[in-house]
Scaffold this motif. Structure first.
Motif, mmCIF file in Angstrom:
data_model
loop_
_atom_site.group_PDB
_atom_site.id
_atom_site.type_symbol
_atom_site.label_atom_id
_atom_site.label_comp_id
_atom_site.label_asym_id
_atom_site.label_seq_id
_atom_site.Cartn_x
_atom_site.Cartn_y
_atom_site.Cartn_z
ATOM 1 N N SER A 78 0.827 -1.259 0.057
ATOM 2 C CA SER A 78 -0.056 0.249 0.065
ATOM 3 C C SER A 78 0.792 1.138 0.149
ATOM 4 C CB SER A 78 -1.004 0.042 1.048
ATOM 5 O OG SER A 78 -0.143 -0.094 2.424
ATOM 6 N N HIS A 79 2.106 1.090 0.725
ATOM 7 C CA HIS A 79 2.962 2.525 0.830
ATOM 8 C C HIS A 79 3.443 2.872 -0.692
ATOM 9 C CE1 HIS A 79 5.715 -1.283 0.809
ATOM 10 N NE2 HIS A 79 6.551 -0.269 0.803
ATOM 11 N N LEU A 80 3.489 1.598 -1.602
ATOM 12 C CA LEU A 80 4.044 1.782 -2.996
ATOM 13 C C LEU A 80 3.087 2.782 -3.945
ATOM 14 C CD1 LEU A 80 5.864 -1.409 -3.430
ATOM 15 C CD2 LEU A 80 6.669 0.919 -2.868
ATOM 16 N N LYS A 81 1.732 2.536 -3.414
ATOM 17 C CA LYS A 81 0.612 3.310 -4.422
ATOM 18 C C LYS A 81 0.846 4.659 -4.620
ATOM 19 C CE LYS A 81 -3.224 0.137 -3.267
ATOM 20 N NZ LYS A 81 -4.292 -0.245 -2.588
ATOM 21 N N ILE A 82 1.703 5.343 -3.850
ATOM 22 C CA ILE A 82 1.739 6.743 -3.844
ATOM 23 C C ILE A 82 2.889 7.051 -4.980
ATOM 24 C CG2 ILE A 82 4.304 6.718 -2.679
ATOM 25 C CD1 ILE A 82 3.596 9.263 -1.226
ATOM 26 N N LEU A 83 3.562 6.058 -5.520
ATOM 27 C CA LEU A 83 4.214 6.258 -6.748
ATOM 28 C C LEU A 83 3.458 6.174 -7.912
ATOM 29 C CD1 LEU A 83 6.846 3.406 -6.250
ATOM 30 C CD2 LEU A 83 7.410 6.032 -6.427
ATOM 31 N N HIS A 84 2.189 5.965 -7.941
ATOM 32 C CA HIS A 84 1.338 5.855 -9.074
ATOM 33 C C HIS A 84 0.635 7.420 -9.194
ATOM 34 C CE1 HIS A 84 1.006 1.643 -9.837
ATOM 35 N NE2 HIS A 84 0.674 1.530 -8.581
ATOM 36 N N HIS A 85 0.578 8.035 -8.244
ATOM 37 C CA HIS A 85 0.271 9.486 -8.403
ATOM 38 C C HIS A 85 1.336 10.595 -8.045
ATOM 39 C CE1 HIS A 85 -3.545 7.748 -7.671
ATOM 40 N NE2 HIS A 85 -3.209 7.170 -6.340
ATOM 41 N N SER A 86 2.478 10.240 -8.535
ATOM 42 C CA SER A 86 3.710 11.051 -8.568
ATOM 43 C C SER A 86 4.126 10.952 -9.931
ATOM 44 C CB SER A 86 4.600 10.776 -7.409
ATOM 45 O OG SER A 86 5.612 9.758 -7.937
ATOM 46 N N PRO A 87 4.949 12.083 -10.337
ATOM 47 C CA PRO A 87 5.671 12.253 -11.570
ATOM 48 C C PRO A 87 7.033 11.291 -11.534
ATOM 49 C CG PRO A 87 6.177 14.150 -10.471
ATOM 50 C CD PRO A 87 5.046 13.532 -9.623
ATOM 51 N N THR A 88 7.394 11.031 -10.316
ATOM 52 C CA THR A 88 8.674 10.086 -10.316
ATOM 53 C C THR A 88 8.699 8.812 -11.195
ATOM 54 O OG1 THR A 88 8.882 10.865 -8.143
ATOM 55 C CG2 THR A 88 9.968 8.739 -8.728
ATOM 56 N N LYS A 89 9.748 8.611 -12.060
ATOM 57 C CA LYS A 89 9.517 7.189 -12.838
ATOM 58 C C LYS A 89 10.330 6.099 -12.182
ATOM 59 C CE LYS A 89 8.175 9.660 -16.407
ATOM 60 N NZ LYS A 89 6.798 9.546 -17.110
ATOM 61 N N LEU A 90 9.502 4.883 -12.233
ATOM 62 C CA LEU A 90 9.954 3.990 -11.636
ATOM 63 C C LEU A 90 10.294 2.676 -12.402
ATOM 64 C CD1 LEU A 90 9.689 1.911 -9.073
ATOM 65 C CD2 LEU A 90 7.425 1.393 -9.736
ATOM 66 N N ILE A 91 11.279 1.848 -12.102
ATOM 67 C CA ILE A 91 11.753 0.569 -12.631
ATOM 68 C C ILE A 91 12.027 -0.186 -11.676
ATOM 69 C CG2 ILE A 91 13.506 -0.498 -13.864
ATOM 70 C CD1 ILE A 91 13.979 1.921 -15.881
ATOM 71 N N GLN A 92 11.375 -1.322 -11.698
ATOM 72 C CA GLN A 92 11.569 -2.425 -10.777
ATOM 73 C C GLN A 92 12.864 -3.276 -11.096
ATOM 74 O OE1 GLN A 92 7.433 -4.165 -9.253
ATOM 75 N NE2 GLN A 92 7.310 -3.772 -11.502
ATOM 76 N N LEU A 93 13.772 -3.571 -10.062
ATOM 77 C CA LEU A 93 14.867 -4.512 -10.436
ATOM 78 C C LEU A 93 14.646 -5.710 -9.604
ATOM 79 C CD1 LEU A 93 17.924 -4.659 -11.052
ATOM 80 C CD2 LEU A 93 18.479 -3.673 -8.970
ATOM 81 N N ASP A 94 14.836 -6.812 -10.667
ATOM 82 C CA ASP A 94 14.518 -8.016 -10.115
ATOM 83 C C ASP A 94 13.324 -8.456 -9.359
ATOM 84 O OD1 ASP A 94 15.631 -10.693 -9.829
ATOM 85 O OD2 ASP A 94 17.069 -10.120 -7.952
ATOM 86 N N ARG A 95 13.092 -8.346 -7.898
ATOM 87 C CA ARG A 95 11.930 -8.295 -7.328
ATOM 88 C C ARG A 95 10.920 -7.484 -7.790
ATOM 89 N NH1 ARG A 95 14.605 -8.848 -1.336
ATOM 90 N NH2 ARG A 95 16.571 -9.743 -2.007
ATOM 91 N N GLN A 96 9.588 -8.049 -8.025
ATOM 92 C CA GLN A 96 8.631 -7.049 -8.326
ATOM 93 C C GLN A 96 7.295 -7.232 -7.452
ATOM 94 O OE1 GLN A 96 7.877 -7.268 -12.949
ATOM 95 N NE2 GLN A 96 9.344 -9.070 -12.808
#
Length: 330
Positions: free
Chosen positions: A140-158
């Motif tokens: 749930s703490h990662l949902k904040i990334l959906h609402h921000s302009p910060t680009k995300l790349i997951q490394l290995d573990r997803q």
């Protein structure tokens, strides 16, 4: 739902809606486990509803994006992560970005704080390897990334297999290990993985089991991806007196190194070793073993190039699979 007047919601808005103090709201995002569970969940629910993006660490940043790239990882002992950090630092700094590195040590609270800090700083991009890839991990703490302009790349573990990621072909890795087991005609093997419900562990273990003869006896031991924790669990297993294995397979390099260390302690000289991923610098100590290796430099380059391209709104490959190959065999 936005705050009245289409203004970005603030801590004060969240506090008013939740019926708590602004300090409690701030603490929810910076030190969540100091807030009562029900209160924390209420604040986070309201924050999601009003699309609140915490910015408590960056009150003076006025632009929509800062020249910061964040790396959040469970453990930098992992050799592939070390390569990614080095490569990303070189490429990011060449482009004028600063890199912030967070190691969470397997703690969700640390991961929460790292993500909130980076979003608060309006980081341009984040490379994230979550502490757990089990289906029941609270993201749930990662949902904040959906609402921000910060680009995300997951490394290995997803945590979400639909989001951008660079990851290993786990099924292929398992098949390659199985081919060695089959050709050697080993009768009893020990396969050591990470957490039992880890997606990576399950994919690699299942691929091994599906591609070896039915007559092969397999013992699966579920440990931890971190070296110290894995070593402790493996040592406890051997202390039970079970050690008549023809071969031991480590699901990643840290686990394989931990298994080798324990086997040395127990003087298990006749057992063979196989690993998915390299045991760091093993050949320097005269230890050669069949392993499925992945080009860490290629992996690091892909992560770095894709993240910078995403930040600069250039075309990039959102999901990349890294295929491994057998080393020290034939």
């Amino acid at each position: 739902m936005k705050a009245p007047g289409n203004k970005s919601p603030t801590i004060t808005d969240i506090a008013r809606l939740a019926g708590v103090s602004s300090i409690t709201v701030s603490r929810t995002f910076t030190d969540p486990y100091k807030v009562k569970t029900l209160t924390r969940e209420k604040i986070l629910r309201i924050a999601r509803e009003v699309e609140y993006v915490p910015n408590i660490f960056a009150q003076n940043i006025k632009s929509s994006q800062s020249p910061i790239i964040g790396i959040v990882t469970d453990d930098t002992f992992n050799q592939s992560y070390s390569y990614v950090i080095q490569e990303l630092c070189l490429r990011a700094e060449a482009k004028g970005y600063s890199v912030m590195i967070f190691t969470t040590g397997g703690g969700r609270a640390s991961e929460v704080k790292a993500i909130n800090t980076l979003v608060g700083y309006k980081a341009a991009g984040v490379v994230l390897s979550v502490i757990s890839d089990t289906p029941d991990y609270d993201v749930s703490h990662l949902k904040i990334l959906h609402h921000s302009p910060t680009k995300l790349i997951q490394l290995d573990r997803q945590f979400d297999t639909s989001l951008p990621a660079v990851f290993v072909n786990d099924e292929r890795a398992g098949r390659l290990i199985a081919s060695v087991i089959t050709e050697k005609s080993w009768r009893h093997i020990l396969v050591i993985g990470g957490h039992e419900h880890s997606r990576i562990t399950q994919a690699r273990v299942n691929s091994i089991l599906q591609n070896i003869p039915a007559t092969t006896q397999v013992t699966c031991l579920y440990a931890d991806y971190r070296y110290d924790k894995a070593k402790e669990i493996i040592a406890a297993h051997f202390s039970s007196g079970v050690m008549n294995y023809d071969a031991i397979v480590g699901i990643n390099g840290a686990i394989s190194l931990a298994a080798r260390s324990v086997a040395t302690t127990w003087s298990l000289k006749s057992v063979a070793f196989l690993s998915i991923d390299d045991i760091p610098n093993a050949e320097d100590f005269g230890f050669f073993y069949p392993s499925v290796v992945h080009d860490y430099k290629q992996w690091a380059t892909i992560v770095a190039e894709n993240l910078v391209a995403a930040i600069e709104d250039r075309p990039w490959q959102q999901r990349t699979v890294i295929n491994g190959f057998l080393k020290n065999y034939r």
